[in-house]
Design a protein around this motif. Sequence first.
Motif, PDB file in Angstrom:
ATOM      1  N   GLU A 134       0.836  -1.189   0.000  1.00 45.52           N
ATOM      2  CA  GLU A 134       0.000   0.000   0.000  1.00 45.52           C
ATOM      3  C   GLU A 134       0.870   1.239   0.000  1.00 45.52           C
ATOM      4  N   LYS A 140      -1.346   6.586  -2.302  1.00 46.55           N
ATOM      5  CA  LYS A 140      -2.369   6.791  -3.328  1.00 46.55           C
ATOM      6  C   LYS A 140      -3.033   5.515  -3.808  1.00 46.55           C
ATOM      7  N   GLU A 141      -2.367   4.379  -3.606  1.00 50.96           N
ATOM      8  CA  GLU A 141      -2.925   3.167  -4.197  1.00 50.96           C
ATOM      9  C   GLU A 141      -2.513   1.920  -3.418  1.00 50.96           C
ATOM     10  N   ILE A 169     -11.285   1.835  -2.534  1.00 50.01           N
ATOM     11  CA  ILE A 169     -10.678   1.668  -3.856  1.00 50.01           C
ATOM     12  C   ILE A 169     -11.621   2.212  -4.924  1.00 50.01           C
ATOM     13  N   ILE A 172      -9.085   0.945 -11.826  1.00 54.95           N
ATOM     14  CA  ILE A 172      -8.168  -0.167 -11.608  1.00 54.95           C
ATOM     15  C   ILE A 172      -7.421  -0.466 -12.897  1.00 54.95           C
ATOM     16  N   ARG A 227      -2.979  -2.348 -10.136  1.00 46.44           N
ATOM     17  CA  ARG A 227      -2.931  -1.105  -9.368  1.00 46.44           C
ATOM     18  C   ARG A 227      -4.347  -0.679  -9.011  1.00 46.44           C
ATOM     19  N   LEU A 228      -4.577  -0.532  -7.738  1.00 49.15           N
ATOM     20  CA  LEU A 228      -5.909  -0.194  -7.252  1.00 49.15           C
ATOM     21  C   LEU A 228      -5.840   1.181  -6.592  1.00 49.15           C
ATOM     22  N   PRO A 229      -6.187   2.220  -7.362  1.00 50.56           N
ATOM     23  CA  PRO A 229      -6.052   3.559  -6.796  1.00 50.56           C
ATOM     24  C   PRO A 229      -7.109   3.815  -5.727  1.00 50.56           C
ATOM     25  N   LYS A 230      -6.703   4.534  -4.718  1.00 51.98           N
ATOM     26  CA  LYS A 230      -7.665   4.898  -3.670  1.00 51.98           C
ATOM     27  C   LYS A 230      -8.497   6.076  -4.169  1.00 51.98           C
ATOM     28  N   ARG A 288      -7.957   9.171   0.565  1.00 51.96           N
ATOM     29  CA  ARG A 288      -6.532   9.435   0.802  1.00 51.96           C
ATOM     30  C   ARG A 288      -6.345  10.170   2.114  1.00 51.96           C
TER      31      ARG A 288
END
Lengths: 155, 131
Positions: free
Chosen positions: B31, B34-35, B96, B101, B113-116, B121
């Motif tokens: 983690e 950001k992601e 997420i 994604i 990659r799983l961006p938040k 954030r």
Amino acid sequence: MAMFRWGVNFDPFAGLRHVQRELSRLHETWFGESRRIGGGPYPPVNVYESPEEVLVQCEVAGVDAGDLDVSITGETLTIKGTKRPPPDEEKLNFVRRERGSGAFTRTIVLPDAVEADRIEANLDNGIMTIRLPKAAAAKPKHIEIKPSGPEEVRP
Amino acid sequence: MTKDDAVKVEASRSGQELGENAFNPLVDVYETEKEVVLVAEVPGARREDVLLRVDKGVLTVEASTSYETPGENYARTYLGFEPGQYFRAFALSDEIDREKIGASVANGVLTVRLPKAAAARSRRIEIKTAD
């Protein structure tokens, strides 16, 4: 005379055996169901053999071709490599870590003599295939069977 | 991430269930601010062989191997691995952003990659002092 099947009728450990069986059944449901790769000697290899060549396949996911080193001494094939950790490893906050990284060596004793100069290695999507043509002396040779002439028939 | 090795992420309600014989790929999950990044080992799988699905907060990774095994005229002298399918499912956190994604496959390794979502954030909260 009365016949007994010892295992069934007179097993003093029957209770224990039952517990053992139940435990191994539980163990199977916990650990046996999902077939997990890795865990054994790394990297896993397959060795195939035909009359013409020996073929070695090796599972090296995430290892660059530049980090792999294949060498041969006589009939011993050595695969060395380094699995690099992600860059800035220390800064990453790992939630789960199963893949591991670092240097590895795997030595394979080949089933036959091979021609060291004609070995080819190929890396494709994490599978390395090494083709090792067998040395002429190791290839099977067909021996011609000469028919003998008609035998003399003795009276 | 180059465009060439990008894997499509599918949002679907149903999917074929892989048998229990599928391999469980080894994963790293880490983690950042950001992601969340998921790295799975799928040796022998090409980009076309990987299918990612997001369904009701569950991310499933399916892949199959497409390397060639020698034919019948080769004797199996030693077998340490075999071709097959990979399957593993992960529960996604609500933070997420499912729409963003992204995934790629390179050298037998799948990186997801799983961006938040922006709201999730971490923010620095200023503490005001009352004078």
